[in-house]
Scaffold this motif. Structure first.
Motif, short mmCIF file in Angstrom:
data_model
loop_
_atom_site.label_atom_id
_atom_site.label_comp_id
_atom_site.label_asym_id
_atom_site.label_seq_id
_atom_site.Cartn_x
_atom_site.Cartn_y
_atom_site.Cartn_z
N LYS A 1 -0.72 16.99 -16.20
CA LYS A 1 -1.21 18.33 -16.48
C LYS A 1 -1.45 19.06 -15.15
O LYS A 1 -2.54 19.00 -14.59
CB LYS A 1 -2.49 18.29 -17.31
N ARG B 1 -1.72 22.15 -14.72
CA ARG B 1 -2.67 23.21 -15.04
C ARG B 1 -3.21 22.94 -16.44
O ARG B 1 -2.60 22.19 -17.21
CB ARG B 1 -1.98 24.60 -15.04
N ASP B 2 -4.29 23.61 -16.79
CA ASP B 2 -4.87 23.40 -18.11
C ASP B 2 -3.96 23.92 -19.22
O ASP B 2 -4.08 23.48 -20.37
CB ASP B 2 -6.23 24.10 -18.22
N ASP B 3 -3.06 24.86 -18.88
CA ASP B 3 -2.24 25.47 -19.93
C ASP B 3 -0.83 24.90 -20.01
O ASP B 3 0.05 25.51 -20.60
CB ASP B 3 -2.17 27.00 -19.74
N GLY C 1 2.02 29.33 -17.81
CA GLY C 1 1.85 27.89 -17.70
C GLY C 1 3.14 27.14 -17.96
O GLY C 1 3.45 26.15 -17.28
N GLY D 1 4.84 26.86 -9.45
CA GLY D 1 4.77 25.45 -9.84
C GLY D 1 5.49 24.56 -8.85
O GLY D 1 5.02 23.46 -8.52
N ALA E 1 3.32 24.20 -5.91
CA ALA E 1 2.17 23.34 -6.20
C ALA E 1 2.54 21.88 -6.03
O ALA E 1 1.78 21.09 -5.45
CB ALA E 1 1.66 23.61 -7.62
#
Length: 948
Positions: free
Chosen positions: A130, A132-134, A155, A239, A242
């Motif tokens: 995960k 991100r949370d979404d 997301g 992303g 990241a």
């Protein structure tokens, strides 16, 4: 303590990375960290409710989903032969189909293909990440494919970028530097790296401002979808960055960054440059240049035309040249075979503005300057085009080794095949499709698998690494789509008259040109690259400069004189400055609220500007649409030859500011719904849709599909397995043996053959033909062909027989000019062609159609669209037979060690190995060779039983 030295060596994709020098063994802490840790939570992962395929969708992409390897994994691979998880686990099933297809049933498809259903069953979940949370990235146990599921659109796209970093970070970095013409500064000064720069950067020599302008163009001119596309692209880049940061901090980044000196293995000092949205434009220019362009090469065409006119005179010489050009051959296999006509880019009744060069005046534009140190190519500056073009010899005239991505004679690499059968002819009553892109074989693969589920996105398939915010080839909820390279003519060559901006007499080297009556300075574009030796590349330190000149009509490629006046020939393609416009079409294809049937599929494909043939299948329909930014040309312009740069000869409504012009309307693009069947293998699309290059004639590799699929459709009861068998059989068949050998044998047997060796050879060839003319193993893994002598004889005979058939009649100069336009052969073992040796793809370009027409003419058989002359034996059967027998005798006498001379991967004389497919390494991981098969790299087998 003495450090141990490990010798590293990789294959190269034109060799984008030359890991051929020595490499130090791991220092303390070098790459010792594990791969990215994944959360151990588990997902229920049940079958998705929006999946209408019912486990009848399957796909495969060798070698495997994982394309990143840490330094420790690269060293372990080199020392012990180990592979990172999921790096090669799809290679075995892919390879096995070449031997396993005869007994294939629907139930056995998953022995060779992966289940391409949406989601991951709970007992098959390997990891959940995960970022991100979404968004959640779930990977399955079997192949490690990322399944990205987001609760927000941002997301979802962020997760797609993060997953791309997990699987292809190094490859994406590599290709953004290729697109920017900065590969040597990034990966080292190997000749192959320089070759890639010199092929791609001149096609799209963009500044950063140019790249930003393309982003702004999409955002500002393509409405809400354009704005959304750029938001999606930015989320994807976020992303990717990241993951870049996380892997660097966690020290599980790809080991190639250490090998090329970007990061210190001990201190972790160094940087992976942040990605930005303009990198995607640069990367898209490489992908589009590889697979989505068409046309060009008009200067070379002009030179061969002049050679023909020199031999025969203008009238007959033009007829001879046109017969080889074969723009609209009535015997060519076509995707649309119901007689529907789609006129485009044909020969005008009376051409105007054609700008043929004065004989002997053409000089290829100099590209490389100021070369210092490093490996040298032996190039001489300035580079002059030869008076007579030479056949492909594996070297660019600049001295740079050709990559595996382009042919040296200007032909783009043709890609992909498709087989679709209407539900009227299937066992289930639902359409069946077997299709995919033939994008070459690389390690890691240029494509990457993914599933994307989020607001406005529902798809699974593959995307080119680095531009994967949408699935580009794959399936939606109740439909699937794929593409083949179309190659129609979207590139023209203009002759701009040269001038001196300050006055004076112009020369061929002048850098001013007339634009609508005004002497205008050319824009000089430069790229300087310097490099130092690295662990991955022992090339001595060096540098060099690339330079091209840009005009409002495109990039300067040649200089010459026309009617005594100096000109520059410039190349203009309709997708120039529009490298990423096709993003809108892909966005639509991924949107379940947009694509609901064949009609909306065609509308989505209309928004793709590159030249592709698009195919679609759902539970009710099959459909086809040819995409591309086809320019509307001025009346009387011949697109096959250079044209004078004048306003009345420009593309209609041409505006050089953004390179926009009027384009042919969608209704004029070849398209069809529910024809009995469709096949495509880079063949002719439809009646009157003129081909963009030489060789689309009476025999084409598309015939290998067409005959088989036509028979299946006529018999009825087609299944996924039977259509896959047809594809697989074509994939191991020698086109020459199936389509031309029957005519050759007729000529040879027109009289008794008295020479024992020749008679034996004819019997061997006949037995091979009756067995299917296949290059297949006696048994899986045997690495021995069932008819090795016949295959060897054909490989040795074909180039000889073509030369003996045509060269005496055409004469040396014209024969050389025409074989420079189209190589005579592209057998699997040949170390040339659009993909080089060990590349799988074969039989796209060759003289088989010319030979077939000529032999039938000699035999007195009917020929449509015949050549302007009869060549074999001067048209006399006995003389033709003598020529063929003489060359057959030469072929029989040539030992296998000369037919298959060997290379870095194979011993001389090893026939199977010479044909074998080898994944060219773009990083530190290599894979074993597999049996030759001429099939898509990524392939889908689909049959939807129901619809929304």
């Amino acid at each position: 303590m003495r450090r141990r030295i490990v010798r590293l060596r990789t294959l190269t994709a034109g060799a984008a990375l030359a890991l051929g020098a020595s490499l130090l063994a791991p220092l303390p802490g070098a790459g010792a960290a594990p791969r990215e840790p994944a959360a151990q939570e588990r997902s229920a992962g049940a079958a998705e409710e929006n999946d209408y395929c019912g486990s009848q969708c399957a796909d495969v992409l060798p070698p495997g989903a994982s394309g990143n390897a840490t330094l420790a994994e690269i060293l372990a691979h080199r020392l012990f032969g180990t592979q990172p998880a999921h790096a090669d686990d799809q290679l075995g099933p892919y390879d096995a189909l070449s031997s396993g297809y005869p007994s294939l049933t629907d139930d056995k498809l998953t022995d060779f293909f992966n289940d391409a259903s949406f989601g991951v069953p709970g007992d098959q979940v390997a990891s959940v990440t995960k970022p991100r949370d979404d968004v959640t990235i779930t990977r399955d146990k079997k192949y490690g494919v990322p399944h990205v599921k987001g609760t927000t659109r941002y997301g979802t796209e962020f997760g797609a970028g993060f997953a791309a970093g997990q699987d292809r970070l190094w490859l994406i970095d590599l290709f953004r530097h290729i697109g920017r013409g900065q590969l040597t500064s990034f990966a080292g000064g190997a000749l192959a790296n320089q070759g890639l720069e010199q092929q791609f950067w001149p096609q799209a020599p963009y500044t950063e401002q140019d790249l930003e302008k393309q982003v702004d163009y999409i955002r500002s001119t393509q409405g809400e979808r354009g704005k959304q596309a750029m938001e999606d692209a930015q989320a994807y880049i976020d992303g990717l960055n990241a993951y870049r940061t996380k892997s660097k901090d966690g020290r599980y980044f790809p080991g190639e960054y250490v090998l090329t000196g970007k990061i210190d293995a001990v201190t972790n000092v160094g940087e992976i440059e942040p990605f930005k949205i303009t990198d995607m434009i640069a990367l898209a220019s490489v992908v589009g240049g590889l697979f989505g362009n068409g046309g060009g090469g008009e200067v070379e065409s002009a030179l061969s035309l002049l050679e023909s006119q020199k031999k025969y005179g203008v009238e007959k010489g033009t007829k001879v040249w046109e017969s080889f050009r074969a723009r609209n051959d009535p015997e060519a296999v076509q995707t649309i075979h119901d007689g529907t006509s789609f006129p485009y880019a044909g020969k005008p009744e009376k051409a105007r503005g054609t700008a043929l060069p004065d004989p002997g005046s053409v000089e290829r534009e100099q590209l490389v300057y100021d070369r210092e140190g490093g490996a040298r190519t032996g190039a001489k500056d300035p580079v002059r085009a030869p008076k007579k073009l030479k056949p492909l010899q594996g070297m660019y005239d600049k001295g740079v080794l050709p990559s595996d991505l382009f042919r040296a004679d200007g032909h783009k690499k043709g890609m992909s095949n498709a087989l679709l059968v209407s539900g009227k002819h299937t066992a289930s009553g639902n359409p069946v499709a077997v299709f995919g892109p033939q994008t070459g074989y690389f390690a890691p693969q240029l494509l990457m698998q993914q599933e994307l589920q989020g607001p406005g996105i529902s798809s699974r398939g593959v995307s080119f690494a680095g531009v994967g915010m949408y699935v580009q080839l794959g399936r939606g909820q109740d439909y699937a789509w794929s593409a083949t390279s179309a190659g129609q003519d979207i590139t023209d060559t203009y002759a701009v008259e040269l001038c001196e901006p300050g006055g004076g007499t112009p020369t061929k080297q002048s850098t001013g040109y007339l634009y609508r009556g005004t002497c205008t300075p050319m824009e000089k574009m430069e790229r300087k690259n310097a490099w130092k030796p690295t662990l991955a590349d022992s090339t001595a330190a060096g540098s060099y400069r690339m330079q091209v000149f840009r005009t409002k009509y495109g990039i300067v490629t040649h200089r010459a004189s026309v009617d005594g006046k100096p000109v520059a020939y410039v190349s203009l393609r309709s997708t120039y400055r529009h490298e990423a416009d096709s993003i809108i079409g892909f966005q639509m294809l991924n949107d379940p609220t947009y694509v609901k049937d064949s009609a909306t599929f065609k509308k989505a494909a209309q928004n793709i500007s590159y030249a592709f043939n698009w195919f679609y299948a759902d539970s009710r329909d099959i459909a086809y649409y040819n995409s591309g930014a086809n320019p509307e040309r001025a009346d009387g312009v011949d697109p096959a030859l250079p044209v004078k740069a004048a306003q009345d000869l420009e593309w209609r409504d041409f505006d050089p500011a953004d390179n926009t012009s009027a384009q042919t309307p969608p209704a004029e693009h070849p398209q069809s719904v529910n024809q009995d069947y469709y096949i495509s293998w880079n063949n002719k699309q439809a009646d009157d849709f003129s081909t963009a290059g030489f060789g689309v004639s009476a025999v084409h590799r598309g015939d290998l599909l067409d005959g088989r699929v036509k028979k299946l459709a006529e018999e009825g009861g087609v299944t996924r397995a039977s259509l896959t068998r047809a594809m697989s059989e074509a994939a191991v068949t020698d086109l020459r043996g199936e389509q031309v050998l029957p005519e050759l044998l007729k000529v040879l047997r027109s009289k008794p053959v008295t020479d024992p060796q020749q008679a034996k050879a004819i019997e061997q060839l006949e037995a091979w033909r009756k067995a299917g003319a296949q290059r297949n193993q006696t048994a899986a893994g045997s690495k021995t062909y069932a008819h090795p002598d016949a295959v060897r004889i054909m490989d040795a005979w074909w180039p000889r027989l073509v030369e003996a058939e045509f060269k005496p009649g055409l004469g040396k100069d014209l024969y050389d000019a025409l074989t420079a336009q189209l190589a005579t052969d592209e057998a699997p073992s040949a170390g040339h062609g659009p993909t080089g040796a060990h590349a799988g793809s074969a039989f796209q370009y060759g003289w088989w159609g010319y030979a077939d027409k000529d032999l039938r003419k000699v035999l007195g058989e009917p020929v449509k669209g015949e050549l302007a002359d009869t060549y074999c034996g001067g048209g006399k059967l006995d003389a033709c037979r003598d020529a063929l027998l003489a060359t057959l005798g030469q072929a029989v006498a040539e030992p296998a060690t000369e037919v298959y001379p060997g290379d870095d991967s194979c011993k001389a004389g090893d026939q199977w190995c010479a044909d074998s497919v080898i994944h060219r390494a773009l990083g530190g991981i290599t894979h074993k060779p597999i049996q030759w098969q001429n099939r898509p790299t990524y392939q889908q087998v689909v049959e939807f039983p129901r619809h929304r």
